[in-house]
Motif scaffolding. Structure first.
Motif, PDB file in Angstrom:
ATOM      1  N   GLU A   1       0.839  -1.193   0.000  1.00 45.60           N
ATOM      2  CA  GLU A   1       0.000   0.000   0.000  1.00 45.60           C
ATOM      3  C   GLU A   1       0.874   1.243   0.000  1.00 45.60           C
ATOM      4  N   GLN A   2       0.529   2.200  -0.840  1.00 44.03           N
ATOM      5  CA  GLN A   2       1.300   3.439  -0.950  1.00 44.03           C
ATOM      6  C   GLN A   2       0.909   4.372   0.196  1.00 44.03           C
ATOM      7  N   ALA A   3       1.346   3.983   1.378  1.00 42.91           N
ATOM      8  CA  ALA A   3       0.938   4.701   2.581  1.00 42.91           C
ATOM      9  C   ALA A   3       2.123   4.913   3.506  1.00 42.91           C
ATOM     10  N   PHE A   4       1.980   5.918   4.356  1.00 42.79           N
ATOM     11  CA  PHE A   4       2.966   6.243   5.387  1.00 42.79           C
ATOM     12  C   PHE A   4       2.283   5.983   6.722  1.00 42.79           C
ATOM     13  N   LEU A   5       2.747   4.969   7.439  1.00 48.01           N
ATOM     14  CA  LEU A   5       2.087   4.514   8.656  1.00 48.01           C
ATOM     15  C   LEU A   5       2.508   5.377   9.841  1.00 48.01           C
ATOM     16  N   VAL A   6       1.542   6.056  10.459  1.00 43.59           N
ATOM     17  CA  VAL A   6       1.802   6.927  11.619  1.00 43.59           C
ATOM     18  C   VAL A   6       0.825   6.610  12.751  1.00 43.59           C
ATOM     19  N   ASN A   7       0.522   5.337  12.912  1.00 48.32           N
ATOM     20  CA  ASN A   7      -0.484   4.916  13.896  1.00 48.32           C
ATOM     21  C   ASN A   7       0.132   4.715  15.277  1.00 48.32           C
ATOM     22  N   PHE A   8       0.670   5.780  15.833  1.00 53.80           N
ATOM     23  CA  PHE A   8       1.282   5.727  17.159  1.00 53.80           C
ATOM     24  C   PHE A   8       0.203   5.540  18.234  1.00 53.80           C
ATOM     25  N   ARG A   9       0.542   4.731  19.228  1.00 52.88           N
ATOM     26  CA  ARG A   9      -0.351   4.551  20.379  1.00 52.88           C
ATOM     27  C   ARG A   9       0.066   5.422  21.560  1.00 52.88           C
ATOM     28  N   VAL A  10       1.345   5.784  21.583  1.00 52.56           N
ATOM     29  CA  VAL A  10       1.881   6.567  22.701  1.00 52.56           C
ATOM     30  C   VAL A  10       2.314   7.932  22.171  1.00 52.56           C
ATOM     31  N   LYS A  11       1.876   8.991  22.830  1.00 48.33           N
ATOM     32  CA  LYS A  11       2.236  10.345  22.411  1.00 48.33           C
ATOM     33  C   LYS A  11       3.629  10.707  22.920  1.00 48.33           C
ATOM     34  N   HIS A  12       4.426  11.308  22.050  1.00 50.39           N
ATOM     35  CA  HIS A  12       5.735  11.859  22.403  1.00 50.39           C
ATOM     36  C   HIS A  12       5.792  13.296  21.895  1.00 50.39           C
ATOM     37  N   GLN A  13       6.566  14.121  22.566  1.00 49.97           N
ATOM     38  CA  GLN A  13       6.744  15.506  22.110  1.00 49.97           C
ATOM     39  C   GLN A  13       7.253  15.528  20.672  1.00 49.97           C
ATOM     40  N   LEU A  14       8.226  14.689  20.375  1.00 48.89           N
ATOM     41  CA  LEU A  14       8.826  14.677  19.041  1.00 48.89           C
ATOM     42  C   LEU A  14       7.831  14.197  17.996  1.00 48.89           C
ATOM     43  N   ARG A  15       7.041  13.177  18.326  1.00 44.43           N
ATOM     44  CA  ARG A  15       6.072  12.659  17.361  1.00 44.43           C
ATOM     45  C   ARG A  15       5.041  13.715  16.989  1.00 44.43           C
ATOM     46  N   ASP A  16       4.506  14.387  17.989  1.00 40.08           N
ATOM     47  CA  ASP A  16       3.509  15.425  17.703  1.00 40.08           C
ATOM     48  C   ASP A  16       4.099  16.534  16.845  1.00 40.08           C
ATOM     49  N   PHE A  17       5.313  16.951  17.182  1.00 39.71           N
ATOM     50  CA  PHE A  17       5.947  18.038  16.442  1.00 39.71           C
ATOM     51  C   PHE A  17       6.186  17.640  14.988  1.00 39.71           C
ATOM     52  N   LEU A  18       6.788  16.454  14.773  1.00 38.02           N
ATOM     53  CA  LEU A  18       7.100  16.044  13.402  1.00 38.02           C
ATOM     54  C   LEU A  18       5.840  15.740  12.604  1.00 38.02           C
ATOM     55  N   ASN A  19       4.835  15.156  13.221  1.00 32.51           N
ATOM     56  CA  ASN A  19       3.596  14.904  12.490  1.00 32.51           C
ATOM     57  C   ASN A  19       3.021  16.204  11.935  1.00 32.51           C
ATOM     58  N   ASN A  20       3.055  17.246  12.719  1.00 31.66           N
ATOM     59  CA  ASN A  20       2.535  18.539  12.264  1.00 31.66           C
ATOM     60  C   ASN A  20       3.369  19.126  11.128  1.00 31.66           C
ATOM     61  N   ARG A  21       4.667  18.893  11.172  1.00 29.27           N
ATOM     62  CA  ARG A  21       5.553  19.437  10.142  1.00 29.27           C
ATOM     63  C   ARG A  21       5.534  18.609   8.852  1.00 29.27           C
ATOM     64  N   LEU A  22       5.282  17.305   8.972  1.00 26.59           N
ATOM     65  CA  LEU A  22       5.498  16.408   7.834  1.00 26.59           C
ATOM     66  C   LEU A  22       4.236  16.031   7.072  1.00 26.59           C
ATOM     67  N   ARG A  23       3.092  16.141   7.703  1.00 25.88           N
ATOM     68  CA  ARG A  23       1.890  15.572   7.076  1.00 25.88           C
ATOM     69  C   ARG A  23       1.630  16.125   5.680  1.00 25.88           C
ATOM     70  N   ALA A  24       1.664  17.430   5.529  1.00 25.28           N
ATOM     71  CA  ALA A  24       1.388  18.030   4.218  1.00 25.28           C
ATOM     72  C   ALA A  24       2.419  17.592   3.181  1.00 25.28           C
ATOM     73  N   ILE A  25       3.655  17.399   3.619  1.00 28.41           N
ATOM     74  CA  ILE A  25       4.713  16.953   2.707  1.00 28.41           C
ATOM     75  C   ILE A  25       4.462  15.521   2.261  1.00 28.41           C
ATOM     76  N   VAL A  26       4.183  14.659   3.213  1.00 30.41           N
ATOM     77  CA  VAL A  26       4.003  13.238   2.913  1.00 30.41           C
ATOM     78  C   VAL A  26       2.797  13.013   2.017  1.00 30.41           C
ATOM     79  N   GLU A  27       1.703  13.757   2.271  1.00 34.12           N
ATOM     80  CA  GLU A  27       0.459  13.514   1.534  1.00 34.12           C
ATOM     81  C   GLU A  27       0.544  13.917   0.068  1.00 34.12           C
ATOM     82  N   LYS A  28       1.645  14.516  -0.351  1.00 28.25           N
ATOM     83  CA  LYS A  28       1.841  14.790  -1.780  1.00 28.25           C
ATOM     84  C   LYS A  28       2.098  13.509  -2.567  1.00 28.25           C
TER      85      LYS A  28
END
Length: 363
Positions: free
Chosen positions: A160-187
């Motif tokens: 599947e042409q997908a980027f898996l980000v199904n985290f169960r545990v929140k981390h400061q770094l995960r939240d920050f990078l998800n916000n920065r990367l989502r628009a880039i990845v979804e291209k």
């Protein structure tokens, strides 16, 4: 050669130390018998335990004696120090005492007196930008045979042409990078943050046995998803700065003050290792994490950015965007990454490297 794994006869028999299992599997493959103060882990219900408790077997019969940072969580610093130092102070011939420090945080149990009396401390989450005691060496969460056998990687072009980000545990770094990367990845890829309802997953047989023995970390549906997805977000932990890193409280205060008055750039990451990282590598995903070299993340054998994983540099997200859109590059990284972890981080490879570090021969 024989090894002894100390667990303080933990009252919950279904709780397993992942680090112990990885090492015991590797040591056993190299001809070393593994004992402990309680029996641990079965690969089949009818099989004997990987680490065996024998009433008359004593730790001083073993060449390798292991302690774990969980001991400090179980009984507290003073009691843990006393137990470890009672053994490290005994006369020894060729035996080696090893402390596994898999704890999160800045000042972890490996810094305590008991751990410091051991020959070596195997430090997960090792970051070369921090100062550690001399007996610390980089270590990893790593792979067990269960994880290797649980995945069934599809050929890359069938995934599947997908980027898996199904985290169960929140981390400061995960939240920050998800916000920065989502628009880039979804291209170029689907942003897949869907999480299965694992409570509805009916586990039986070996899967149920593994689920019980891993503290609820074994789910076939999750491994199936990894095995058929192009890329997986494996980043985690906390971005940190060069100042205030005495303990987790001072580090957090320093980070918050720096957010208000930016004086230092984020130049390091702590608590960066995870089960997810190794599961994704062996499942044949393109592993996405921070740039290990730039942010100080250290493993015993280092993977290379854009060869074994795709590393993120906050100062150069344009490069990440170009890479995540390059399907041929992602395929090559995924293939190389899987080969890399099986070569250097299988249980046998890890055990062999430890014996070499300790100047011991297998068998």
């Amino acid at each position: 050669m024989e090894a002894y794994f100390y667990c303080h006869s933990h009252p919950n028999p279904s709780f397993v130390y992942h680090d112990y299992i990885c090492l015991a599997e590797g040591l056993k493959a190299l001809g070393t018998q593994c004992f402990g103060d309680r029996s641990l882990y079965k690969s089949e219900e009818k099989n004997e335990f990987l680490i065996q408790y024998k009433k008359r077997y004593h730790w001083n019969n073993a060449t390798l004696i292991f302690f774990h940072s969980n001991l400090y969580k179980l009984i507290g610093k003073k009691k843990a120090d006393d137990i470890i130092m009672k053994i490290t102070r005994q006369p020894r011939n060729e035996s080696k005492i090893i402390f596994i420090d898999a704890s999160d945080g800045v000042r972890t149990p490996g810094f305590e007196k008991g751990a410091q009396s051991c020959d070596v401390v195997l430090k997960s989450h090792y970051n070369r930008k921090y100062k550690y005691p001399k007996n610390f060496i980089p270590w990893q969460f790593g792979l067990s045979n269960r994880m290797i056998e649980a995945v069934h990687p599809l050929p890359f072009k069938q995934r599947e042409q997908a980027f898996l980000v199904n985290f169960r545990v929140k981390h400061q770094l995960r939240d920050f990078l998800n916000n920065r990367l989502r628009a880039i990845v979804e291209k170029s890829l689907i942003w897949d943050n869907s999480i299965s309802d694992l409570e509805k997953e009916k586990l039986t047989g070996k899967d149920l046995l593994f689920w019980k023995q891993t503290g609820g970390r074994h789910y076939p549906s999750y491994y199936d998803k990894l095995s058929k997805t192009v890329a997986c977000a494996c980043y985690g932990g906390v971005f940190a700065i060069p100042w205030g890193n005495y303990n987790k409280y001072t580090a957090k205060i320093a980070r918050l003050l720096n957010d208000l008055i930016p004086l230092f750039p984020w130049d390091r990451v702590r608590q960066w290792d995870s089960w997810r990282l190794w599961e994704s590598w062996v499942a044949g995903c393109c592993v996405v994490h921070v740039d290990f070299d730039k942010y100080g993340c250290q493993l015993p054998v280092m993977p290379q950015n854009k060869i074994h994983y795709l590393g993120i540099d906050l100062d150069n997200l344009e490069d990440f965007e170009a890479s995540i859109c390059d399907k041929a590059l992602l395929e090559q990284i995924a293939e190389n990454g899987k080969k890399f972890v099986l070569q250097h981080y299988s249980p046998e490879a890890v055990a062999g490297r430890l014996l070499q570090t300790l100047n011991l021969k297998s068998g």
